[in-house]
Design a protein around this motif. Structure first.
Motif, PDB file in Angstrom:
ATOM      1  N   ALA A  58       3.062  -8.632 -19.119  1.00 19.13           N
ATOM      2  CA  ALA A  58       3.771  -7.485 -19.675  1.00 19.13           C
ATOM      3  C   ALA A  58       3.377  -6.285 -18.819  1.00 19.13           C
ATOM      4  N   PHE A  59       4.346  -5.517 -18.352  1.00 21.63           N
ATOM      5  CA  PHE A  59       4.074  -4.390 -17.462  1.00 21.63           C
ATOM      6  C   PHE A  59       3.765  -3.151 -18.283  1.00 21.63           C
ATOM      7  N   ASP A  60       2.571  -2.625 -18.118  1.00 19.00           N
ATOM      8  CA  ASP A  60       2.132  -1.414 -18.807  1.00 19.00           C
ATOM      9  C   ASP A  60       2.105  -0.280 -17.790  1.00 19.00           C
ATOM     10  N   ARG A  61       3.103   0.589 -17.852  1.00 19.10           N
ATOM     11  CA  ARG A  61       3.189   1.678 -16.884  1.00 19.10           C
ATOM     12  C   ARG A  61       2.355   2.878 -17.283  1.00 19.10           C
ATOM     13  N   ALA A  62       1.612   2.781 -18.381  1.00 18.46           N
ATOM     14  CA  ALA A  62       0.649   3.795 -18.818  1.00 18.46           C
ATOM     15  C   ALA A  62       1.272   5.169 -19.039  1.00 18.46           C
ATOM     16  N   GLY A  63       2.501   5.187 -19.513  1.00 23.39           N
ATOM     17  CA  GLY A  63       3.150   6.459 -19.817  1.00 23.39           C
ATOM     18  C   GLY A  63       3.806   7.132 -18.628  1.00 23.39           C
ATOM     19  N   TYR A  64       3.656   6.570 -17.443  1.00 18.87           N
ATOM     20  CA  TYR A  64       4.299   7.137 -16.263  1.00 18.87           C
ATOM     21  C   TYR A  64       5.774   6.745 -16.262  1.00 18.87           C
ATOM     22  N   ALA A  65       6.604   7.583 -15.646  1.00 16.52           N
ATOM     23  CA  ALA A  65       8.018   7.263 -15.510  1.00 16.52           C
ATOM     24  C   ALA A  65       8.179   6.078 -14.569  1.00 16.52           C
ATOM     25  N   TYR A  66       9.140   5.192 -14.867  1.00 18.01           N
ATOM     26  CA  TYR A  66       9.405   4.031 -14.012  1.00 18.01           C
ATOM     27  C   TYR A  66      10.207   4.526 -12.818  1.00 18.01           C
ATOM     28  N   HIS A  67       9.487   5.065 -11.832  1.00 20.16           N
ATOM     29  CA  HIS A  67      10.115   5.741 -10.717  1.00 20.16           C
ATOM     30  C   HIS A  67       9.088   5.841  -9.594  1.00 20.16           C
ATOM     31  N   GLY A  68       9.535   5.884  -8.370  1.00 16.29           N
ATOM     32  CA  GLY A  68       8.644   6.127  -7.248  1.00 16.29           C
ATOM     33  C   GLY A  68       7.609   5.045  -7.049  1.00 16.29           C
ATOM     34  N   ARG A  69       6.337   5.443  -7.048  1.00 15.40           N
ATOM     35  CA  ARG A  69       5.249   4.505  -6.773  1.00 15.40           C
ATOM     36  C   ARG A  69       5.113   3.430  -7.838  1.00 15.40           C
ATOM     37  N   ILE A  70       5.350   3.787  -9.109  1.00 16.26           N
ATOM     38  CA  ILE A  70       5.241   2.821 -10.198  1.00 16.26           C
ATOM     39  C   ILE A  70       6.310   1.738 -10.033  1.00 16.26           C
ATOM     40  N   LYS A  71       7.530   2.159  -9.739  1.00 17.08           N
ATOM     41  CA  LYS A  71       8.630   1.217  -9.540  1.00 17.08           C
ATOM     42  C   LYS A  71       8.388   0.346  -8.305  1.00 17.08           C
ATOM     43  N   ALA A  72       7.881   0.941  -7.243  1.00 17.72           N
ATOM     44  CA  ALA A  72       7.612   0.193  -6.010  1.00 17.72           C
ATOM     45  C   ALA A  72       6.567  -0.886  -6.255  1.00 17.72           C
ATOM     46  N   LEU A  73       5.522  -0.560  -7.007  1.00 18.70           N
ATOM     47  CA  LEU A  73       4.481  -1.544  -7.331  1.00 18.70           C
ATOM     48  C   LEU A  73       5.072  -2.674  -8.157  1.00 18.70           C
ATOM     49  N   ALA A  74       5.857  -2.345  -9.171  1.00 19.13           N
ATOM     50  CA  ALA A  74       6.448  -3.368 -10.042  1.00 19.13           C
ATOM     51  C   ALA A  74       7.407  -4.271  -9.268  1.00 19.13           C
ATOM     52  N   ASP A  75       8.258  -3.691  -8.449  1.00 17.41           N
ATOM     53  CA  ASP A  75       9.218  -4.485  -7.680  1.00 17.41           C
ATOM     54  C   ASP A  75       8.517  -5.413  -6.680  1.00 17.41           C
ATOM     55  N   ALA A  76       7.446  -4.913  -6.044  1.00 15.36           N
ATOM     56  CA  ALA A  76       6.705  -5.739  -5.090  1.00 15.36           C
ATOM     57  C   ALA A  76       6.010  -6.899  -5.815  1.00 15.36           C
ATOM     58  N   ALA A  77       5.501  -6.650  -7.013  1.00 19.84           N
ATOM     59  CA  ALA A  77       4.851  -7.721  -7.789  1.00 19.84           C
ATOM     60  C   ALA A  77       5.880  -8.770  -8.200  1.00 19.84           C
ATOM     61  N   ARG A  78       7.072  -8.328  -8.569  1.00 24.16           N
ATOM     62  CA  ARG A  78       8.140  -9.278  -8.931  1.00 24.16           C
ATOM     63  C   ARG A  78       8.529 -10.124  -7.733  1.00 24.16           C
TER      64      ARG A  78
END
Length: 119
Positions: free
Chosen positions: A93-113
């Motif tokens: 389960a992806f916990d973005r810790a309250g950060y917007a799903y954008h920029g670095r957070i999105k890049a990390l999630a997409d690379a992990a996928r």
């Protein structure tokens, strides 16, 4: 009135309640101006199964500049996915810790996928 950090933590608490109901390992992210960190936390939240960050010595040598950019986040996402698979975790389960799903957070999630982690 809440400050910016308190607002983010309030949003994070709301998502963590929903994540706890899923009973899955949790991929949590923290970002600072210079670095980005990712931890894989067990289903019950008692231990960290794997971690990756731009502050690690092996990754710092590969980075150009600091770890506070999208390219660095992609490298951390790929690394955490590899470590998760080595620990025997396929789905999180992806916990973005309250950060917007954008920029670095999105890049990390997409690379992990892309590296094979399912969430």
């Amino acid at each position: 009135m809440l400050n910016k950090k308190e607002q983010r933590l309030r949003r994070a608490r709301q998502t963590r309640v929903r994540i706890a109901l899923q009973v899955k390992a949790r991929l949590t992210v923290f970002r600072s101006n210079l670095h980005i960190y990712a931890n894989l936390i067990s289903e019950d939240g008692s231990k960290v199964l794997a971690s990756a960050s731009t502050a690690e010595k092996g990754l710092r040598t590969e980075l150009k500049g600091n770890g506070g950019n999208v390219a660095a986040a992609q490298m951390v996402g790929k690394m955490i996915a590899e470590k998760a698979k080595a620990a025997g975790v396929e789905s999180v389960a992806f916990d973005r810790a309250g950060y917007a799903y954008h920029g670095r957070i999105k890049a990390l999630a997409d690379a992990a996928r892309e590296a094979g982690l399912k969430f």
